[in-house]
Motif scaffolding. Structure first.
Motif, PDB file in Angstrom:
ATOM      1  N   GLY A 112      46.162 -28.049 -27.044  1.00 50.42           N
ATOM      2  CA  GLY A 112      46.944 -26.874 -27.412  1.00 50.42           C
ATOM      3  C   GLY A 112      46.102 -25.962 -28.271  1.00 50.42           C
ATOM      4  N   PRO A 113      46.722 -25.108 -29.078  1.00 50.05           N
ATOM      5  CA  PRO A 113      45.960 -24.187 -29.907  1.00 50.05           C
ATOM      6  C   PRO A 113      44.935 -24.886 -30.804  1.00 50.05           C
ATOM      7  N   ALA A 114      43.727 -24.342 -30.817  1.00 50.25           N
ATOM      8  CA  ALA A 114      42.641 -24.783 -31.697  1.00 50.25           C
ATOM      9  C   ALA A 114      42.269 -23.563 -32.529  1.00 50.25           C
ATOM     10  N   ILE A 115      42.765 -23.518 -33.739  1.00 50.16           N
ATOM     11  CA  ILE A 115      42.738 -22.301 -34.537  1.00 50.16           C
ATOM     12  C   ILE A 115      41.828 -22.480 -35.750  1.00 50.16           C
ATOM     13  N   GLY A 116      40.988 -21.502 -36.029  1.00 54.46           N
ATOM     14  CA  GLY A 116      40.136 -21.548 -37.209  1.00 54.46           C
ATOM     15  C   GLY A 116      39.280 -22.791 -37.229  1.00 54.46           C
ATOM     16  N   ALA A 117      39.449 -23.608 -38.255  1.00 53.13           N
ATOM     17  CA  ALA A 117      38.674 -24.843 -38.345  1.00 53.13           C
ATOM     18  C   ALA A 117      38.965 -25.781 -37.179  1.00 53.13           C
ATOM     19  N   GLY A 118      40.139 -25.649 -36.555  1.00 55.56           N
ATOM     20  CA  GLY A 118      40.442 -26.446 -35.375  1.00 55.56           C
ATOM     21  C   GLY A 118      39.579 -26.041 -34.198  1.00 55.56           C
ATOM     22  N   CYS A 119      39.342 -24.740 -34.038  1.00 57.22           N
ATOM     23  CA  CYS A 119      38.412 -24.253 -33.024  1.00 57.22           C
ATOM     24  C   CYS A 119      37.015 -24.777 -33.316  1.00 57.22           C
ATOM     25  N   ASP A 120      36.624 -24.741 -34.576  1.00 59.29           N
ATOM     26  CA  ASP A 120      35.286 -25.196 -34.948  1.00 59.29           C
ATOM     27  C   ASP A 120      35.130 -26.700 -34.730  1.00 59.29           C
ATOM     28  N   LEU A 121      36.191 -27.471 -34.970  1.00 55.27           N
ATOM     29  CA  LEU A 121      36.124 -28.903 -34.699  1.00 55.27           C
ATOM     30  C   LEU A 121      35.839 -29.151 -33.219  1.00 55.27           C
ATOM     31  N   ALA A 122      36.508 -28.420 -32.343  1.00 57.80           N
ATOM     32  CA  ALA A 122      36.225 -28.558 -30.916  1.00 57.80           C
ATOM     33  C   ALA A 122      34.771 -28.210 -30.620  1.00 57.80           C
ATOM     34  N   ALA A 134      45.873 -24.625 -23.921  1.00 56.28           N
ATOM     35  CA  ALA A 134      44.961 -24.476 -25.065  1.00 56.28           C
ATOM     36  C   ALA A 134      44.682 -23.007 -25.357  1.00 56.28           C
ATOM     37  N   LEU A 135      44.457 -22.739 -26.625  1.00 56.67           N
ATOM     38  CA  LEU A 135      43.979 -21.441 -27.108  1.00 56.67           C
ATOM     39  C   LEU A 135      42.880 -21.706 -28.114  1.00 56.67           C
ATOM     40  N   PHE A 136      41.943 -20.783 -28.217  1.00 54.29           N
ATOM     41  CA  PHE A 136      40.853 -20.912 -29.169  1.00 54.29           C
ATOM     42  C   PHE A 136      40.764 -19.623 -29.983  1.00 54.29           C
ATOM     43  N   ALA A 137      40.781 -19.762 -31.310  1.00 55.44           N
ATOM     44  CA  ALA A 137      40.708 -18.579 -32.167  1.00 55.44           C
ATOM     45  C   ALA A 137      39.823 -18.852 -33.368  1.00 55.44           C
ATOM     46  N   GLU A 138      38.802 -18.030 -33.534  1.00 60.15           N
ATOM     47  CA  GLU A 138      37.966 -18.045 -34.734  1.00 60.15           C
ATOM     48  C   GLU A 138      38.596 -17.034 -35.689  1.00 60.15           C
ATOM     49  N   SER A 139      39.730 -17.433 -36.258  1.00 58.16           N
ATOM     50  CA  SER A 139      40.690 -16.480 -36.823  1.00 58.16           C
ATOM     51  C   SER A 139      40.563 -16.266 -38.328  1.00 58.16           C
ATOM     52  N   PHE A 140      39.503 -16.727 -38.930  1.00 63.17           N
ATOM     53  CA  PHE A 140      39.369 -16.680 -40.390  1.00 63.17           C
ATOM     54  C   PHE A 140      39.531 -15.270 -40.943  1.00 63.17           C
ATOM     55  N   VAL A 141      38.950 -14.274 -40.248  1.00 58.48           N
ATOM     56  CA  VAL A 141      38.945 -12.912 -40.772  1.00 58.48           C
ATOM     57  C   VAL A 141      40.358 -12.368 -40.935  1.00 58.48           C
ATOM     58  N   LYS A 142      41.293 -12.844 -40.136  1.00 61.58           N
ATOM     59  CA  LYS A 142      42.673 -12.370 -40.256  1.00 61.58           C
ATOM     60  C   LYS A 142      43.299 -12.771 -41.587  1.00 61.58           C
ATOM     61  N   LEU A 143      42.737 -13.789 -42.230  1.00 62.77           N
ATOM     62  CA  LEU A 143      43.199 -14.217 -43.553  1.00 62.77           C
ATOM     63  C   LEU A 143      42.238 -13.785 -44.657  1.00 62.77           C
ATOM     64  N   GLY A 144      41.298 -12.896 -44.323  1.00 62.13           N
ATOM     65  CA  GLY A 144      40.328 -12.448 -45.304  1.00 62.13           C
ATOM     66  C   GLY A 144      39.302 -13.504 -45.656  1.00 62.13           C
ATOM     67  N   ASP A 172      40.845 -12.705 -32.658  1.00 63.02           N
ATOM     68  CA  ASP A 172      41.790 -12.837 -31.551  1.00 63.02           C
ATOM     69  C   ASP A 172      41.635 -14.181 -30.851  1.00 63.02           C
ATOM     70  N   ALA A 173      42.743 -14.660 -30.292  1.00 60.52           N
ATOM     71  CA  ALA A 173      42.732 -15.915 -29.553  1.00 60.52           C
ATOM     72  C   ALA A 173      42.191 -15.711 -28.146  1.00 60.52           C
ATOM     73  N   VAL A 174      41.505 -16.725 -27.657  1.00 63.10           N
ATOM     74  CA  VAL A 174      40.954 -16.750 -26.305  1.00 63.10           C
ATOM     75  C   VAL A 174      41.718 -17.803 -25.517  1.00 63.10           C
ATOM     76  N   SER A 175      42.173 -17.443 -24.340  1.00 68.44           N
ATOM     77  CA  SER A 175      42.922 -18.382 -23.513  1.00 68.44           C
ATOM     78  C   SER A 175      41.991 -19.453 -22.960  1.00 68.44           C
TER      79      SER A 175
END
Length: 264
Positions: A112-122, A134-144, A172-175
């Motif tokens: 399923g979603p792999a977000i921020g550090a979850g994306c990096d773990l993958a 699954a979704l992949f997001a290097e989303s740190f910048v959205k939280l500053g 942004d998330a990548v499908s």
């Protein structure tokens, strides 16, 4: 208290590590999950019967990355930049270092979603296969924030600098299908087939000699960093060991016997 990481080893040398914290969607901070990962890696490293590791998540998410409630604590005045730097180094940053050092091939089965550090773990794993959900997001910048766990090292090596920059700068998330097109994952499968696909791949890996697998992984990792002459020198040393292994001797003998039988 239930473990945050379930450890399962089958009789074919595959260990499955399942993140099991549905309340936080398998967050990687604000809990002892990094310690549990490191303890599991030590156990795997010591077991030469293990030939592959699958990392996945329970519930609907692979991992939500950082625990937002934990981030709220970190904004309080008593947490100085120096203290937070130390916390990262002694906390989540141990995870990429341990995975980088782990000799056994690793597969991220991203359910399923792999977000921020979850994306990096993958990204820290050797191979990634994804569910269609699954979704992949290097989303740190959205939280500053920035990728404090090694994402800026892994992501460009996997998908190139331009695409890594796009993911990092937009958040942004990548499908799953986009991740496949970009080379972030090896394959995308229906959700119900994800673990069967992961086990099938892992068992094809563990069908090979464990020592050869471990040395092959080490060479691939060193090849990302080292000079050609250094990697060749390591390859020569590893190959000398491999030539003297019982598994190699049996494989050569089997090949010669099959060739002789075909000539009869």
């Amino acid at each position: 208290m239930k473990p945050l990481l379930n450890f399962d080893r089958d009789d074919r040398g595959v260990v499955t590590l399942t993140m099991n914290d549905d309340a936080t969607r398998n967050a990687l901070t604000g809990s002892a999950i990094v310690d549990e990962f490191l303890a599991a890696f030590e156990r795997i490293q010591a077991d030469h019967g293990v030939g592959a590791v699958i990392i996945t998540g329970s519930g609907k998410a692979f991992s939500s990355g950082g625990n937002i409630a934990e981030m709220g604590r970190q904004t309080r005045p008593e947490y100085t930049p120096s203290a937070l730097r130390h916390e990262y180094r002694q906390g989540i940053q141990r995870l990429p270092l341990a995975l980088q050092a782990l000799e056994v091939p690793t597969i991220a089965a991203v359910n399923g979603p792999a977000i921020g550090a979850g994306c990096d773990l993958a990204c820290m794993c050797d191979i990634r296969i994804a569910s269609e959900q699954a979704l992949f997001a290097e989303s740190f910048v959205k939280l500053g924030l920035i990728a404090g766990d090694g994402g800026s090292w892994y992501l460009p090596r996997l998908i190139g600098m331009s695409r890594a920059a796009e993911m990092t700068f937009t958040g942004d998330a990548v499908s799953a299908s986009q991740a496949l097109e970009w080379g972030l994952v090896s394959r995308v499968v229906p959700a119900a087939a994800l673990m069967d696909e992961a086990y099938g791949l892992a068992h094809r890996i563990t069908a090979n000699p464990a020592d050869a697998l471990r040395m092959s992984k080490r060479l691939l990792r060193e090849g990302q960093l080292g000079r050609l002459d250094t990697v060749l020198e390591m390859a020569a040393a590893f190959q000398a060991l491999a030539h003297k292994s019982d598994e190699h001797a049996r494989a050569v003998q089997d090949f010669l016997e099959r060739r002789a039988a075909r000539k009869k």
